[in-house]
Design a protein around this motif. Sequence first.
Motif, short mmCIF file in Angstrom:
data_model
loop_
_atom_site.label_atom_id
_atom_site.label_comp_id
_atom_site.label_asym_id
_atom_site.label_seq_id
_atom_site.Cartn_x
_atom_site.Cartn_y
_atom_site.Cartn_z
N LEU A 16 -0.99 -0.04 -4.21
CA LEU A 16 -0.94 0.03 -3.98
C LEU A 16 -2.69 0.19 -3.18
CD1 LEU A 16 0.93 3.26 -3.39
CD2 LEU A 16 1.40 1.14 -2.75
N LYS A 17 -3.00 0.89 -2.26
CA LYS A 17 -4.75 1.52 -1.78
C LYS A 17 -4.68 2.54 -2.17
CE LYS A 17 -5.38 -1.69 2.43
NZ LYS A 17 -5.58 -1.39 3.34
N PRO A 18 -6.27 2.81 -2.89
CA PRO A 18 -6.62 4.82 -3.19
C PRO A 18 -6.22 5.17 -2.72
CG PRO A 18 -8.60 2.51 -3.46
CD PRO A 18 -7.42 1.97 -2.36
N VAL A 19 -5.50 5.74 -2.67
CA VAL A 19 -4.59 7.64 -2.19
C VAL A 19 -4.54 8.32 -3.23
CG1 VAL A 19 -1.68 6.76 -2.47
CG2 VAL A 19 -2.99 7.98 -0.22
N LEU A 20 -4.51 8.45 -4.44
CA LEU A 20 -3.73 9.69 -5.16
C LEU A 20 -5.09 9.88 -6.28
CD1 LEU A 20 -1.44 11.73 -5.19
CD2 LEU A 20 -0.69 10.26 -7.37
N PHE B 223 4.21 9.49 1.02
CA PHE B 223 3.32 8.24 1.03
C PHE B 223 4.65 7.52 0.50
CE2 PHE B 223 1.10 9.67 -1.99
CZ PHE B 223 1.13 8.28 -3.02
N LEU B 224 4.73 8.11 -0.77
CA LEU B 224 5.56 6.83 -1.59
C LEU B 224 6.84 6.21 -1.21
CD1 LEU B 224 4.84 8.31 -5.33
CD2 LEU B 224 3.53 6.13 -3.96
N LEU C 4 -6.13 2.58 -12.46
CA LEU C 4 -6.90 1.51 -11.94
C LEU C 4 -6.49 0.52 -11.03
CD1 LEU C 4 -9.69 2.04 -14.55
CD2 LEU C 4 -9.86 3.31 -12.39
N LYS C 5 -5.54 -0.12 -10.96
CA LYS C 5 -5.17 -0.92 -10.46
C LYS C 5 -4.49 -0.82 -9.67
CE LYS C 5 -2.05 -3.07 -14.11
NZ LYS C 5 -1.61 -3.30 -14.91
N GLY C 6 -4.02 0.51 -9.04
CA GLY C 6 -4.19 0.60 -7.92
C GLY C 6 -2.35 1.21 -7.91
N GLU C 7 -1.20 0.99 -9.22
CA GLU C 7 -0.30 1.40 -9.11
C GLU C 7 0.32 3.33 -9.55
OE1 GLU C 7 0.77 -1.98 -12.46
OE2 GLU C 7 -0.14 -0.81 -12.86
N ILE C 8 1.00 3.57 -8.69
CA ILE C 8 1.60 5.16 -9.14
C ILE C 8 2.28 4.91 -10.65
CG2 ILE C 8 2.25 7.06 -7.73
CD1 ILE C 8 0.13 6.05 -6.94
N ALA C 9 1.92 5.58 -11.74
CA ALA C 9 2.53 5.32 -12.51
C ALA C 9 3.40 6.95 -12.69
CB ALA C 9 1.79 5.41 -14.06
N THR C 10 3.98 7.18 -13.13
CA THR C 10 5.07 8.00 -13.09
C THR C 10 5.77 8.52 -14.32
OG1 THR C 10 6.59 9.69 -11.62
CG2 THR C 10 6.96 7.37 -11.48
#
Length: 407
Positions: A254-258, A313-314, A275-281
Amino acid sequence: MFGKIKPMWGGKPQLKSNYDAVIIGGGLHGLATAYFLAKEHGMNNIAILEKRFIGFGAAGRNTAIVRANQRTQENVPLYKEALDLWPILTKELDYNLMFNNCGNLNLMHSEAAMKAARMNVCTAQFHGVESHLLDAKQVKELEPAINISPDITYPIHGAMFHPPGGVVRHDAVVWGLAKGAARYGVHIHQQTEAKAIHTKNGKITGVDTSRGRIHTPRVLVSAGGYSAGIINKMLGIRLPISVLTIQAMVTQPLKPVLNHVVSSGMYHAYANQTLKGEIATGAHMDPWPNYTTLTTAHYIKHQAEALSDFLPFLRGVKFMRHWAGLADMTADMAPIMDGNDPIGGFYMDCGWGYFGFKSCTATGRYMAKFIASGECPDMLKPFNWRRFEKHKLMGETAALVSYSADN
């Protein structure tokens, strides 16, 4: 062709029949201990034995969050030192560990949780660790993506904010430490299984491996989720450790948001943007002991419901990868770092649960000092394994339980 490719830290060394120390486990703690033994104590005749390949276990199966906002006075100084070492190690190793101190935001969902958080913040500040208590409005100002409305499942009352925390690239740490240790002469033996640990007159004498016997006066077991089994099977020492599966996943980029690492003990979920834009959870561990790294649909459902509630947003974002690793958890959620008890020359570094990555730098340094001198550093003394015999458990469990203290 591929069998001739050399690892990035150098050629494949020959297994020698004698080493000054043998480290069982090629994860972050084993690599860090070997690196500091060689660099700071001049012990470079060291063998690291890894059954598969370095970084195979928890080192390569985590979400790479680092912080020093633990609860107890024994834990906070250790994690602070580990956190402070990341930029130093980046220079020493001449390797980009991709340390990003974006800060950690731990959400609170009740007044009871806020009261407990005040104690955590005070403990951190007492030990020189930057930590702040925020109300819900300040949380929203700091991280606009968070939903602070009262109509979510667990309304947000505030948060602990820990600016020095953040994320580090776990694979880079494995490769950097391996290169650093090998540069000082440490032998890294992959696909080499430890089969037995030998003793005589109460002291370590050697290790049998899948490639032959090694004579050595010192052995460290630092094999993550497999440590307790190795120690029990080879030396007959039973430790109060349960091995549980912990799962994690990443979304599509995703685009930078968090802007920060965001976590919630009540929702049992945390998230950060890579750094790749993924949301790691990730979330809490599976509630039953096992040695599987299989993933479950239940966990995907849990993460989707939790994250879309306080990070709306997710909603509709796709999960792309899902993995699991093993966490070796003690009864008090604090590790075991001990040595020369009950066997001279035997050392153990285990029971880290999901805190092992955060501590590997400082722990490696102190374990190296312990092994080189034979004297336990003051920093490690509270983490001896005999505390369980004496029923002197540490209070780190409250660092997680406090978030849902109103249940």
